[in-house]
Motif scaffolding. Sequence first.
Motif, mmCIF file in Angstrom:
data_model
loop_
_atom_site.group_PDB
_atom_site.id
_atom_site.type_symbol
_atom_site.label_atom_id
_atom_site.label_comp_id
_atom_site.label_asym_id
_atom_site.label_seq_id
_atom_site.Cartn_x
_atom_site.Cartn_y
_atom_site.Cartn_z
ATOM 1 N N ASN A 89 32.299 -42.285 -15.841
ATOM 2 C CA ASN A 89 31.747 -43.639 -15.921
ATOM 3 C C ASN A 89 32.593 -44.620 -15.113
ATOM 4 O OD1 ASN A 89 29.837 -42.614 -17.619
ATOM 5 N ND2 ASN A 89 30.696 -43.478 -19.484
ATOM 6 N N TYR A 90 31.933 -45.644 -14.587
ATOM 7 C CA TYR A 90 32.618 -46.680 -13.825
ATOM 8 C C TYR A 90 33.093 -47.838 -14.709
ATOM 9 C CZ TYR A 90 29.803 -44.680 -9.932
ATOM 10 O OH TYR A 90 29.201 -43.860 -9.013
ATOM 11 N N ASP A 91 32.545 -47.976 -15.901
ATOM 12 C CA ASP A 91 32.727 -49.202 -16.691
ATOM 13 C C ASP A 91 34.124 -49.297 -17.287
ATOM 14 O OD1 ASP A 91 32.762 -48.208 -19.625
ATOM 15 O OD2 ASP A 91 31.054 -47.161 -18.740
ATOM 16 N N LEU A 92 34.400 -50.462 -17.910
ATOM 17 C CA LEU A 92 35.732 -50.749 -18.446
ATOM 18 C C LEU A 92 35.759 -50.831 -19.968
ATOM 19 C CD1 LEU A 92 35.993 -51.666 -15.379
ATOM 20 C CD2 LEU A 92 37.750 -53.222 -16.198
ATOM 21 N N PHE A 93 34.848 -50.150 -20.643
ATOM 22 C CA PHE A 93 34.841 -50.204 -22.104
ATOM 23 C C PHE A 93 36.101 -49.568 -22.695
ATOM 24 C CE2 PHE A 93 30.354 -51.318 -21.814
ATOM 25 C CZ PHE A 93 30.225 -52.194 -22.873
ATOM 26 N N LEU A 94 36.585 -48.483 -22.103
ATOM 27 C CA LEU A 94 37.797 -47.862 -22.626
ATOM 28 C C LEU A 94 39.007 -48.780 -22.471
ATOM 29 C CD1 LEU A 94 37.171 -44.226 -21.402
ATOM 30 C CD2 LEU A 94 37.718 -44.841 -23.761
ATOM 31 N N GLU A 95 39.112 -49.424 -21.307
ATOM 32 C CA GLU A 95 40.229 -50.340 -21.087
ATOM 33 C C GLU A 95 40.156 -51.533 -22.041
ATOM 34 O OE1 GLU A 95 39.309 -48.698 -16.870
ATOM 35 O OE2 GLU A 95 38.318 -48.909 -18.803
ATOM 36 N N LYS A 96 38.969 -52.082 -22.215
ATOM 37 C CA LYS A 96 38.798 -53.221 -23.119
ATOM 38 C C LYS A 96 39.107 -52.823 -24.560
ATOM 39 C CE LYS A 96 37.257 -57.444 -24.166
ATOM 40 N NZ LYS A 96 37.911 -58.686 -23.699
ATOM 41 N N ALA A 97 38.668 -51.631 -24.956
ATOM 42 C CA ALA A 97 38.922 -51.157 -26.316
ATOM 43 C C ALA A 97 40.419 -50.986 -26.558
ATOM 44 C CB ALA A 97 38.191 -49.840 -26.557
ATOM 45 N N ALA A 98 41.134 -50.447 -25.569
ATOM 46 C CA ALA A 98 42.578 -50.243 -25.729
ATOM 47 C C ALA A 98 43.305 -51.566 -25.909
ATOM 48 C CB ALA A 98 43.130 -49.489 -24.523
ATOM 49 N N SER A 99 42.794 -52.626 -25.273
ATOM 50 C CA SER A 99 43.441 -53.933 -25.395
ATOM 51 C C SER A 99 43.331 -54.490 -26.804
ATOM 52 C CB SER A 99 42.824 -54.920 -24.396
ATOM 53 O OG SER A 99 41.505 -55.294 -24.778
ATOM 54 N N LYS A 100 42.428 -53.955 -27.601
ATOM 55 C CA LYS A 100 42.252 -54.408 -28.976
ATOM 56 C C LYS A 100 43.044 -53.566 -29.969
ATOM 57 C CE LYS A 100 37.758 -56.633 -28.383
ATOM 58 N NZ LYS A 100 38.291 -57.955 -28.803
ATOM 59 N N LEU A 101 43.769 -52.574 -29.468
ATOM 60 C CA LEU A 101 44.569 -51.702 -30.319
ATOM 61 C C LEU A 101 46.032 -51.804 -29.887
ATOM 62 C CD1 LEU A 101 42.183 -48.610 -30.291
ATOM 63 C CD2 LEU A 101 42.590 -50.125 -32.241
ATOM 64 N N PRO A 102 46.815 -52.657 -30.518
ATOM 65 C CA PRO A 102 48.190 -52.906 -30.053
ATOM 66 C C PRO A 102 49.086 -51.684 -30.080
ATOM 67 C CG PRO A 102 47.796 -53.915 -32.209
ATOM 68 C CD PRO A 102 46.467 -53.473 -31.693
ATOM 69 N N ASN A 103 48.762 -50.688 -30.894
ATOM 70 C CA ASN A 103 49.605 -49.497 -30.974
ATOM 71 C C ASN A 103 49.200 -48.411 -29.984
ATOM 72 O OD1 ASN A 103 51.198 -50.524 -33.097
ATOM 73 N ND2 ASN A 103 49.664 -49.909 -34.601
ATOM 74 N N VAL A 104 48.131 -48.634 -29.224
ATOM 75 C CA VAL A 104 47.651 -47.640 -28.271
ATOM 76 C C VAL A 104 48.165 -47.974 -26.879
ATOM 77 C CG1 VAL A 104 45.606 -46.756 -27.078
ATOM 78 C CG2 VAL A 104 45.591 -46.986 -29.564
ATOM 79 N N THR A 105 48.794 -46.978 -26.246
ATOM 80 C CA THR A 105 49.235 -47.122 -24.861
ATOM 81 C C THR A 105 48.260 -46.370 -23.968
ATOM 82 O OG1 THR A 105 51.566 -47.266 -25.506
ATOM 83 C CG2 THR A 105 51.091 -46.698 -23.217
ATOM 84 N N LEU A 106 47.575 -47.102 -23.104
ATOM 85 C CA LEU A 106 46.601 -46.497 -22.200
ATOM 86 C C LEU A 106 47.198 -46.442 -20.804
ATOM 87 C CD1 LEU A 106 43.551 -45.516 -22.245
ATOM 88 C CD2 LEU A 106 43.035 -47.698 -21.142
ATOM 89 N N ASN A 107 47.273 -45.247 -20.247
ATOM 90 C CA ASN A 107 47.801 -45.048 -18.895
ATOM 91 C C ASN A 107 46.623 -44.819 -17.959
ATOM 92 O OD1 ASN A 107 49.081 -44.281 -16.549
ATOM 93 N ND2 ASN A 107 49.950 -42.394 -17.381
ATOM 94 N N ASP A 108 46.335 -45.803 -17.093
ATOM 95 C CA ASP A 108 45.187 -45.693 -16.202
ATOM 96 C C ASP A 108 45.548 -45.173 -14.815
ATOM 97 O OD1 ASP A 108 46.513 -47.855 -15.138
ATOM 98 O OD2 ASP A 108 44.883 -49.294 -15.388
ATOM 99 N N GLY A 109 46.807 -44.734 -14.639
ATOM 100 C CA GLY A 109 47.197 -44.113 -13.377
ATOM 101 C C GLY A 109 47.720 -45.062 -12.325
ATOM 102 N N PHE A 110 47.866 -46.352 -12.650
ATOM 103 C CA PHE A 110 48.373 -47.311 -11.677
ATOM 104 C C PHE A 110 49.871 -47.536 -11.882
ATOM 105 C CE2 PHE A 110 43.900 -48.101 -11.266
ATOM 106 C CZ PHE A 110 43.742 -48.472 -9.936
ATOM 107 N N ASP A 111 50.574 -47.658 -10.772
ATOM 108 C CA ASP A 111 52.017 -47.871 -10.801
ATOM 109 C C ASP A 111 52.285 -49.364 -10.991
ATOM 110 O OD1 ASP A 111 54.701 -48.094 -10.404
ATOM 111 O OD2 ASP A 111 54.767 -46.792 -8.643
ATOM 112 N N ARG A 112 52.793 -49.721 -12.161
ATOM 113 C CA ARG A 112 53.083 -51.118 -12.458
ATOM 114 C C ARG A 112 54.575 -51.353 -12.634
ATOM 115 N NH1 ARG A 112 48.186 -50.079 -15.039
ATOM 116 N NH2 ARG A 112 46.514 -51.567 -14.576
ATOM 117 N N THR A 113 55.403 -50.535 -11.964
ATOM 118 C CA THR A 113 56.855 -50.656 -12.140
ATOM 119 C C THR A 113 57.419 -51.865 -11.414
ATOM 120 O OG1 THR A 113 57.178 -49.135 -10.270
ATOM 121 C CG2 THR A 113 57.199 -48.191 -12.487
ATOM 122 N N SER A 114 56.714 -52.380 -10.408
ATOM 123 C CA SER A 114 57.212 -53.545 -9.684
ATOM 124 C C SER A 114 57.175 -54.774 -10.577
ATOM 125 C CB SER A 114 56.377 -53.802 -8.427
ATOM 126 O OG SER A 114 56.774 -55.012 -7.810
ATOM 127 N N ALA A 115 58.276 -55.513 -10.581
ATOM 128 C CA ALA A 115 58.358 -56.725 -11.415
ATOM 129 C C ALA A 115 57.838 -57.948 -10.685
ATOM 130 C CB ALA A 115 59.799 -56.964 -11.846
#
Length: 312
Positions: A89-115
């Motif tokens: 699927n192309y949609d963002l329902f999984l990402e949006k759902a994870a944002s509502k669960l503070p104890n869930v860490t969702l790894n979407d494969g993007f490198d966000r190490t840069s500050a």
Amino acid sequence: MPAIQVAGNIEAEINSLLIGGNSEDANLMALDFIEELAETNVDLLAGVDEQPLNETLSNYVDFLSIVDAVLFERKNILLPRQANIFTTNYDLFLEKAASKLPNVTLNDGFDRTSAVGSRYLFSPARYFDRTYRSGNITDRIAELPVLNLIKVHGSLSWIRDADKDIRFASNGVTLSGNVSKIDPAAVRAALATRALILPNLRKFESALMERVYFDLLRLLSNCMDKDNALLVAFGFSFADEHILDIIHRALRNPTSQLLIFAYSAANVTGFSDKFAQNRNVTIVGPGTGPSIDFKSFNSILRAIVPDGGVPQ
């Protein structure tokens, strides 16, 4: 469902146009299909209060909370506290759902190490990271549950950067704007900005997307090659020949298991035909009862978690 209707025969219709040499109408149909999805996702990210959106999002939140509860039951470091969620699927329902669960860490494969900055590049190697937390007094460490989200057909939140890299759309899902539908070049240009595997027989519009697609399929194959791997399938037809071939090869691993939840009795027949030669495939159908929709699928999963996964 119900926020987004099933794709139906969209791929067959686009392929029919391509086979007939009508690539312009095929591109236009693909753009209309994607733009309709994008409109729904713009509303999703904006928090529009509509029943179909709320119901679908609630099902995804419930699903992620169940998977998190399963991982929480792993009390040692022998098994990684990770689950891999593969979706076409192309949609963002999984990402949006994870944002509502503070104890869930969702790894979407993007490198966000840069500050600095927000030009996050897609890096599948991130799926192999494991996250630990240690106490401030003792040296005891605990692995944090992580859900790896692997979108094999791309995402509405992905952007092709000069067709060399895929970066995360930090400003959210956007519409293509005022595209002239009577200008074939404008339609092609609008499609080219999307980092998506289009629903047609000419799947690969760029070498970049082809490489990403097969990298992620290789990840699926590697996951299934592990001892005692379990793949739970729901809402997927296995009509994608590349994915079906990989699953067939992966099932040669005698310890792997494929568990399919079929929406209807007709789906059970179709799955049985596709996997007739495999003994490590189990198909769960509704029998004479109601169809297995997302809500009932979640209730089945919830039943395997001690105390339903509810903190005591």
